[in-house]
Every structure is written in structure tokens, then in C-alpha cells.
Design an enzyme around this catalytic site. Sequence first.
Site, PDB file in Angstrom:
ATOM      1  N   SER A  55    -101.118   4.107 -17.960  1.00 21.63           N
ATOM      2  CA  SER A  55    -102.411   4.468 -18.564  1.00 21.63           C
ATOM      3  C   SER A  55    -102.255   4.972 -19.992  1.00 21.63           C
ATOM      4  CB  SER A  55    -103.122   5.503 -17.689  1.00 21.63           C
ATOM      5  OG  SER A  55    -102.272   6.612 -17.475  1.00 21.63           O
ATOM      6  N   GLY A  56    -101.392   4.313 -20.762  1.00 23.04           N
ATOM      7  CA  GLY A  56    -101.317   4.558 -22.199  1.00 23.04           C
ATOM      8  C   GLY A  56    -102.240   3.585 -22.912  1.00 23.04           C
ATOM      9  N   LYS A  62     -98.021   7.270 -13.093  1.00 18.17           N
ATOM     10  CA  LYS A  62     -97.308   8.423 -12.543  1.00 18.17           C
ATOM     11  C   LYS A  62     -97.735   9.657 -13.354  1.00 18.17           C
ATOM     12  CE  LYS A  62     -93.041   7.653 -15.199  1.00 18.17           C
ATOM     13  NZ  LYS A  62     -91.588   7.573 -15.156  1.00 18.17           N
ATOM     14  N   TYR A 113     -98.792  11.351 -27.592  1.00 13.80           N
ATOM     15  CA  TYR A 113     -98.064  12.133 -28.602  1.00 13.80           C
ATOM     16  C   TYR A 113     -97.987  11.446 -29.959  1.00 13.80           C
ATOM     17  CZ  TYR A 113     -97.096  14.784 -24.485  1.00 13.80           C
ATOM     18  OH  TYR A 113     -97.279  15.526 -23.347  1.00 13.80           O
ATOM     19  N   GLN A 120     -98.459  10.434 -33.569  1.00 15.75           N
ATOM     20  CA  GLN A 120     -98.926  11.322 -34.644  1.00 15.75           C
ATOM     21  C   GLN A 120     -99.452  10.530 -35.836  1.00 15.75           C
ATOM     22  OE1 GLN A 120     -95.861  14.124 -35.739  1.00 15.75           O
ATOM     23  NE2 GLN A 120     -95.826  15.092 -33.737  1.00 15.75           N
ATOM     24  N   GLU A 128     -96.154   5.718 -44.569  1.00 16.37           N
ATOM     25  CA  GLU A 128     -94.935   6.079 -43.836  1.00 16.37           C
ATOM     26  C   GLU A 128     -93.785   5.213 -44.319  1.00 16.37           C
ATOM     27  OE1 GLU A 128     -95.585   6.343 -39.550  1.00 16.37           O
ATOM     28  OE2 GLU A 128     -97.654   6.894 -39.942  1.00 16.37           O
ATOM     29  N   HIS A 134     -85.830   8.151 -34.330  1.00 17.75           N
ATOM     30  CA  HIS A 134     -86.712   8.690 -35.379  1.00 17.75           C
ATOM     31  C   HIS A 134     -85.899   9.695 -36.186  1.00 17.75           C
ATOM     32  CE1 HIS A 134     -90.068  10.474 -37.463  1.00 17.75           C
ATOM     33  NE2 HIS A 134     -90.883   9.596 -36.921  1.00 17.75           N
ATOM     34  N   ARG A 138     -86.985   3.418 -41.159  1.00 17.30           N
ATOM     35  CA  ARG A 138     -86.469   4.416 -40.229  1.00 17.30           C
ATOM     36  C   ARG A 138     -84.987   4.262 -39.897  1.00 17.30           C
ATOM     37  NH1 ARG A 138     -90.913   5.124 -35.703  1.00 17.30           N
ATOM     38  NH2 ARG A 138     -92.133   6.040 -37.378  1.00 17.30           N
ATOM     39  N   HIS A 194     -86.450   7.405 -29.961  1.00 15.23           N
ATOM     40  CA  HIS A 194     -87.896   7.443 -30.186  1.00 15.23           C
ATOM     41  C   HIS A 194     -88.624   6.227 -29.620  1.00 15.23           C
ATOM     42  CE1 HIS A 194     -91.615   8.422 -32.273  1.00 15.23           C
ATOM     43  NE2 HIS A 194     -91.602   7.265 -32.916  1.00 15.23           N
ATOM     44  N   GLU A 213     -95.131  -0.835 -25.262  1.00 16.71           N
ATOM     45  CA  GLU A 213     -93.737  -0.507 -25.600  1.00 16.71           C
ATOM     46  C   GLU A 213     -92.716  -1.095 -24.625  1.00 16.71           C
ATOM     47  OE1 GLU A 213     -93.136   3.523 -26.909  1.00 16.71           O
ATOM     48  OE2 GLU A 213     -90.966   3.308 -26.800  1.00 16.71           O
ATOM     49  N   ARG A 262     -88.489  -1.416 -35.814  1.00 19.17           N
ATOM     50  CA  ARG A 262     -89.956  -1.408 -35.927  1.00 19.17           C
ATOM     51  C   ARG A 262     -90.405  -0.670 -37.178  1.00 19.17           C
ATOM     52  NH1 ARG A 262     -94.026   2.449 -34.169  1.00 19.17           N
ATOM     53  NH2 ARG A 262     -92.330   3.717 -33.353  1.00 19.17           N
ATOM     54  N   SER A 271     -96.630   0.115 -33.625  1.00 23.76           N
ATOM     55  CA  SER A 271     -96.548   0.003 -32.172  1.00 23.76           C
ATOM     56  C   SER A 271     -97.914   0.081 -31.501  1.00 23.76           C
ATOM     57  CB  SER A 271     -95.641   1.120 -31.643  1.00 23.76           C
ATOM     58  OG  SER A 271     -95.759   1.209 -30.266  1.00 23.76           O
TER      59      SER A 271
HETATM   60  P1  FAD Z   1     -97.278   4.725 -22.922  1.00 27.42           P
HETATM   61  O1  FAD Z   1     -98.317   5.270 -23.804  1.00 27.42           O
HETATM   62  O2  FAD Z   1     -95.990   5.391 -22.870  1.00 27.42           O
HETATM   63  O3  FAD Z   1     -97.876   4.621 -21.454  1.00 27.42           O
HETATM   64  C1  FAD Z   1     -97.054   4.289 -20.363  1.00 27.42           C
HETATM   65  C2  FAD Z   1     -97.784   4.645 -19.090  1.00 27.42           C
HETATM   66  O4  FAD Z   1     -97.089   4.108 -17.973  1.00 27.42           O
HETATM   67  C3  FAD Z   1     -97.883   6.136 -18.838  1.00 27.42           C
HETATM   68  O5  FAD Z   1     -99.173   6.390 -18.353  1.00 27.42           O
HETATM   69  C4  FAD Z   1     -96.848   6.375 -17.747  1.00 27.42           C
HETATM   70  O6  FAD Z   1     -97.114   7.493 -16.935  1.00 27.42           O
HETATM   71  C5  FAD Z   1     -96.980   5.089 -16.960  1.00 27.42           C
HETATM   72  N1  FAD Z   1     -95.822   4.749 -16.150  1.00 27.42           N
HETATM   73  C6  FAD Z   1     -94.534   4.581 -16.542  1.00 27.42           C
HETATM   74  N2  FAD Z   1     -93.768   4.251 -15.482  1.00 27.42           N
HETATM   75  C7  FAD Z   1     -94.597   4.193 -14.404  1.00 27.42           C
HETATM   76  C8  FAD Z   1     -94.398   3.922 -13.027  1.00 27.42           C
HETATM   77  N3  FAD Z   1     -93.188   3.645 -12.501  1.00 27.42           N
HETATM   78  N4  FAD Z   1     -95.476   3.953 -12.208  1.00 27.42           N
HETATM   79  C9  FAD Z   1     -96.707   4.257 -12.672  1.00 27.42           C
HETATM   80  N5  FAD Z   1     -96.948   4.543 -13.978  1.00 27.42           N
HETATM   81  C10 FAD Z   1     -95.902   4.500 -14.818  1.00 27.42           C
HETATM   82  N6  FAD Z   1     -96.577   4.490 -32.604  1.00 27.42           N
HETATM   83  C11 FAD Z   1     -97.416   4.189 -33.597  1.00 27.42           C
HETATM   84  O7  FAD Z   1     -97.782   3.016 -33.773  1.00 27.42           O
HETATM   85  N7  FAD Z   1     -97.896   5.164 -34.415  1.00 27.42           N
HETATM   86  C12 FAD Z   1     -97.544   6.468 -34.269  1.00 27.42           C
HETATM   87  O8  FAD Z   1     -98.011   7.313 -35.004  1.00 27.42           O
HETATM   88  C13 FAD Z   1     -96.637   6.816 -33.245  1.00 27.42           C
HETATM   89  N8  FAD Z   1     -96.216   8.084 -33.092  1.00 27.42           N
HETATM   90  C14 FAD Z   1     -95.418   8.398 -32.033  1.00 27.42           C
HETATM   91  C15 FAD Z   1     -95.054   9.722 -31.816  1.00 27.42           C
HETATM   92  C16 FAD Z   1     -94.320  10.072 -30.701  1.00 27.42           C
HETATM   93  C17 FAD Z   1     -93.921  11.510 -30.469  1.00 27.42           C
HETATM   94  C18 FAD Z   1     -93.905   9.078 -29.792  1.00 27.42           C
HETATM   95  C19 FAD Z   1     -93.110   9.434 -28.572  1.00 27.42           C
HETATM   96  C20 FAD Z   1     -94.233   7.750 -30.017  1.00 27.42           C
HETATM   97  C21 FAD Z   1     -94.989   7.405 -31.131  1.00 27.42           C
HETATM   98  N9  FAD Z   1     -95.348   6.083 -31.373  1.00 27.42           N
HETATM   99  C22 FAD Z   1     -96.189   5.782 -32.397  1.00 27.42           C
HETATM  100  C23 FAD Z   1     -95.014   5.039 -30.426  1.00 27.42           C
HETATM  101  C24 FAD Z   1     -96.265   4.754 -29.552  1.00 27.42           C
HETATM  102  O9  FAD Z   1     -96.901   5.979 -29.274  1.00 27.42           O
HETATM  103  C25 FAD Z   1     -95.912   4.080 -28.268  1.00 27.42           C
HETATM  104  O10 FAD Z   1     -95.056   3.009 -28.485  1.00 27.42           O
HETATM  105  C26 FAD Z   1     -97.176   3.563 -27.577  1.00 27.42           C
HETATM  106  O11 FAD Z   1     -98.100   4.601 -27.454  1.00 27.42           O
HETATM  107  C27 FAD Z   1     -96.811   3.005 -26.223  1.00 27.42           C
HETATM  108  O12 FAD Z   1     -97.982   2.742 -25.517  1.00 27.42           O
HETATM  109  P2  FAD Z   1     -97.874   2.114 -24.067  1.00 27.42           P
HETATM  110  O13 FAD Z   1     -99.244   2.062 -23.525  1.00 27.42           O
HETATM  111  O14 FAD Z   1     -97.068   0.888 -24.117  1.00 27.42           O
HETATM  112  O15 FAD Z   1     -96.982   3.178 -23.243  1.00 27.42           O
HETATM  113  C1  SIN Z   2     -94.528   9.211 -36.803  1.00 29.21           C
HETATM  114  O1  SIN Z   2     -95.640   9.716 -36.909  1.00 29.21           O
HETATM  115  O2  SIN Z   2     -93.570   9.472 -37.524  1.00 29.21           O
HETATM  116  C2  SIN Z   2     -94.313   8.219 -35.709  1.00 29.21           C
HETATM  117  C3  SIN Z   2     -94.833   6.929 -36.136  1.00 29.21           C
HETATM  118  C4  SIN Z   2     -94.308   5.824 -35.285  1.00 29.21           C
HETATM  119  O3  SIN Z   2     -93.448   6.019 -34.428  1.00 29.21           O
HETATM  120  O4  SIN Z   2     -94.764   4.704 -35.510  1.00 29.21           O
END
Ligand code: FAD
Ligand code: SIN
Length: 516
Positions: A11-12, A36, A46, A48, A116, A241, A288, A349, A373, A384, A389
Amino acid sequence: MIETNILVIGSGVAGLTFTVKMAERFPERRITIVTKGDEEESNTKYAQGGIAVVLDDKKDSFTKHIQDTLIAGDGLCDVEVVEMVIKEGPKRFKELMLWGTNFDVDNKGNLDLGKEGGHSEYRVVHHKDITGLEIERALLQRVHQLKNVTMLPHHFAIDLITEHHLAISNFKSISCYGAYVLNQNSGKILTVKASSTLLASGGIGRVYGHTTNPIIATGDGIAMAYRAKAKIKDMEFVQFHPTALYNAEEGTSFLISEAVRGFGAILRNKKGYRFMLDYDERAELASRDIVSQSIDRELKKSGNSCVYLDCTHLDITVFKSHFPNIYKKCLEQHIDVETDWIPVVPASHYLCGGIDIDKNGKTSISNLFACGECTRTGLHGANRLASNSLLEALVYAHNIFNYLVVNAPTLNVSKIPEWNDEGTCITKEHILIQHNLKQLQALMRDYVGIVRSDNLLTKAINHLDLIYNEVEELYKKAKVNTTLCELRNMINVAHLIISQSLLRKKNKGGYFNIDN
Ligand code: FAD
Ligand code: SIN
């Protein structure tokens, strides 16, 4: 047993964006999201810096954003994918705004654009320094308005259901029929049968002890897909990072956004020397991989534990309004950004590789899609570009939706066996799980970090074998629980990172091996 048209795991931003589009278009189709932990817990929460997107066509252009992405990716991006994602970006971003996500505007009412590392122009849209939290808020609100969506928080996907579970012999191709899911509250295991399954399970940061990622980032989706025999690629490209807040203990480190360097912060070593100019003419705003590798060199040369981010010359009032959360978090650690340098180190990261998908988000397994991701799309190549992302997740969620509008998969299986845990019992050996987790994280940090060598990688794979055997032995005897499954998944992911690192004979982007 649950039957659903579409099972979404995660649920991201990836899982929720896809769900909103699909559920709004097809109110008669049932979508089940398993996630989960709490529903908002994700890497997305998270984020930013923000989303990189070309909006100002006077100064910026698709060509410039494409070029920046290709340069960061160091020759390994798929050019067609890069062009598709970047050109699609503005439409997908505007959709996110229409769904109620708020982004900062300047005093003329125009979207405020940040900068950035690796970006040649100001193009990062953001919500202060908590962009991800705002995206999660808006998407979850939208999802909860949809009657055909069932959200199951605290439900952990254990394994994908494929021919391997159906006792079919001599099958020629592999299809996905849903997943086995652990209800983390009751301990019961559900069989979720679905015509299409979307893996949106995020990253792998926790495979390393020191990471910017929250505890959910254990690479579950990649490990599940790998065990189901899906194609997994580019796992050697783990992105570190450069500026995680220094913390002597292992665990999640608070991120100091790259946007702070975009705002003018300078990296210094303990002596106050601005070392980045020695490594790249773009200094703190080099991509990066270059900044992280340069910090790593500085630390090895000096024997110090961290370098420093100096913001003391910046306008603190503007800083506080742009980065209120960073300012507050630093103050909690007794760091006053106005007068003190912020101690920082690189931390794991992001994973540039993952489950290989095509432009429609299709994996190599039928009826299994992946987004966000956990995937390898070809957008990032060897490294990247910052803030690409969230953009990638938005664009691919849309592409998968478009594909399913035209091609609705049907389920041609009648009976799926229930999860079989005969002969297993609740484990009392938690110490085994904790010990092996610490060993794994230390191994990855020390042997498979920013700078690698063939010697250390070979030692790492041998050591990993011991951890693998011990954990598999436990897994066969124990009733499944979340920590054991996560550890098993992280071991699979570590194996993929190390084995694919050993195959890479030329250094590129975020991959640096002293023997190449
Ligand atoms: P996620 O948002 O990680 O969601 C994954 C989901 O899957 C979660 O809900 C998790 O609980 C669920 N899950 C995992 N395994 C299971 C399982 N076995 N069963 C059920 N559920 C499960 N990117 C940018 O482009 N710009 C930014 O500014 C940026 N800043 C960042 C800052 C931080 C601190 C971090 C950590 C990352 C940042 N990124 C940024 C990267 C970006 O946030 C992620 O790559 C992106 O949000 C991933 O989205 P997603 O939906 O693929 O995964
Ligand atoms: C950050 O804000 O530095 C993270 C950006 C990213 O991971 O894309």
C-alpha cells in the site's frame, strides 16, 4: 479462501495509485490490498525531496530531464523507457494533484520547484520535506472511498501461488493464481485466489543494517517472485544515499534530503574542508553514486565515522519553511542547523534493480504484474536519478491499468490447495532469527557495501550459505511468522545482490568493485 479479481500486495504509491485507477474504472471488479503492518507504513511515507517532473517548459525540457536520467544511469538505462516515463510524467503528476495531493507553491502561486543531485534544472515538486506522507494521505483517503476495494492491513504475503503449488507436473509456463497470506493478528493463513496479482511490495533497504528505509523494506516481493522463478535483474545496483543522519547504532537512519544540498548546503570533512570539489565539478550536486563513493573514500582516508553537511551560511528562515521536519529532527538530536554542521554518512536507500517488467508492468510470469521499487524497468540503469522513483511508480501504475483495461485475465484453475503446515510447530527459537538477521546485515554492510571486491563478495556468498542453511532448517519445522519469513526473504535478496555483483565485470554507476 478469499476470491478477488485483483490482489494488490503493498500500500505504497505503486499499489494505491493502481488501485485508485482500476477501482474507479471498474466498480464491479473487486480489488483486495494486503499490506503488512499499518496501511500507511511504506517507503513512500518517508519520501522527502519530491517528484521529478518537467513542468516549466521555458527553462526545462523533456530532453534535459531525459539526458540527466541517462547520465545518472551511466549507460545502462533503456532509452525508450526513459523517454516514455519522462514524457508521461506531467500527466501522471497532474492526476495525483486532482486526487487531492497538495504540493508547495511559491508566492506567485506557481508550483515550487526544488533541485537535487544530477538534475540540471529545478524540477522537483514537493510538499515541504514530507512529500511522501502527503501522497500516502491523499491516496489512502481516495482508496477508502471506493466500495469495491478491501484493504487488509497486518496481512503478510508469504508466497505467490503458481503451478508449483497446484501439483501439476510438466507445466510449460508459469502463471500466478494469487498468494498465501498470513493474517498477522490471528496467525491464520489465507489462500487468496486472484485473476491478476500486482506486486507493489517496495524495496530492500533492511538487508543492510544501516538504511534510510523503514522496517517494512525487506524485499519480500522480489524474494517471492524469485522463488516463483520470475526474472530478476540488476540487483547489484543498490543505491546508497549520501546523507543519512549519522547514528552510531544500526537501524533506520533519518534522511537529510538531497534537496538540502540543492538548497545550497555544503559537504565538509571533520577539518572543515569542502572535499566534493576534488571529486566532481558539480560538487555536492553530482549524482548520488559519485557523492556516496566520494564520502566513502574520505571516511576511509581519515578513519572518521562521518562527514558533515554545513547549512550555517543559508537563510535559516527560508530553510525552516522548506525543511521543517529535517530542522525539527536535527534539533531533537541537539543539532541546531543554524549553527551546527549535521553529521552524515551514506546508507542503503534504494534498489535500482528488481523484478524484470515490460512497459505494461508484466513480469515473466503470466497474470503477475509488478510496480514501483520492487521492479527493474530500465529507467534507472546503474544509478537512479533523485526523485525519479515516485515518478516511475505513478507512470507504471497507469500503464498496468491501461493494459488491464484491454486485457482482463481470467482464472483457469478450479482448486487451489490450502497452505500446508503439517508437522510444524510454533518456534521458540527466536534467538536464531535475531542472531542470523544481525549476521546477515553485518555481512552485507561489511562485504557488500559501496566499494566491493571479488574476494569479499566470494567470502560473502560462502558465509551467506551458512545463514541460509540454518534458517531453511528452522523454516521447515516452524509455523510461519512475519520475522522468520522476512529473514528468509532478505537472505534470498542478499543472494541475488551478491551473485549478480559477481557477474558484473565493469564498474558502472552505483556499482564499484576494486577488481574491475
Ligand atoms: P513502498 O512505498 O515501500 O510500499 C511497499 C508496500 O508493500 C508497503 O505497504 C509494505 O508494507 C508492503 N509490503 C511489503 N512486503 C509485503 C508483504 N510480504 N506482504 C504484504 N505487504 C507487503 N523517491 C522519490 O522519487 N523522491 C523522494 O523524495 C524520495 N525520498 C525518499 C526518502 C526516503 C527516506 C526513502 C526511504 C525513499 C525515498 N524515495 C524517494 C524512494 C521512494 O520513496 C520509493 O522508492 C517509493 O515510495 C516506493 O514505492 P512503492 O509503492 O514501490 O513501495
Ligand atoms: C531525498 O530527498 O534526498 C530522496 C530523494 C530520492 O530518493 O529520490
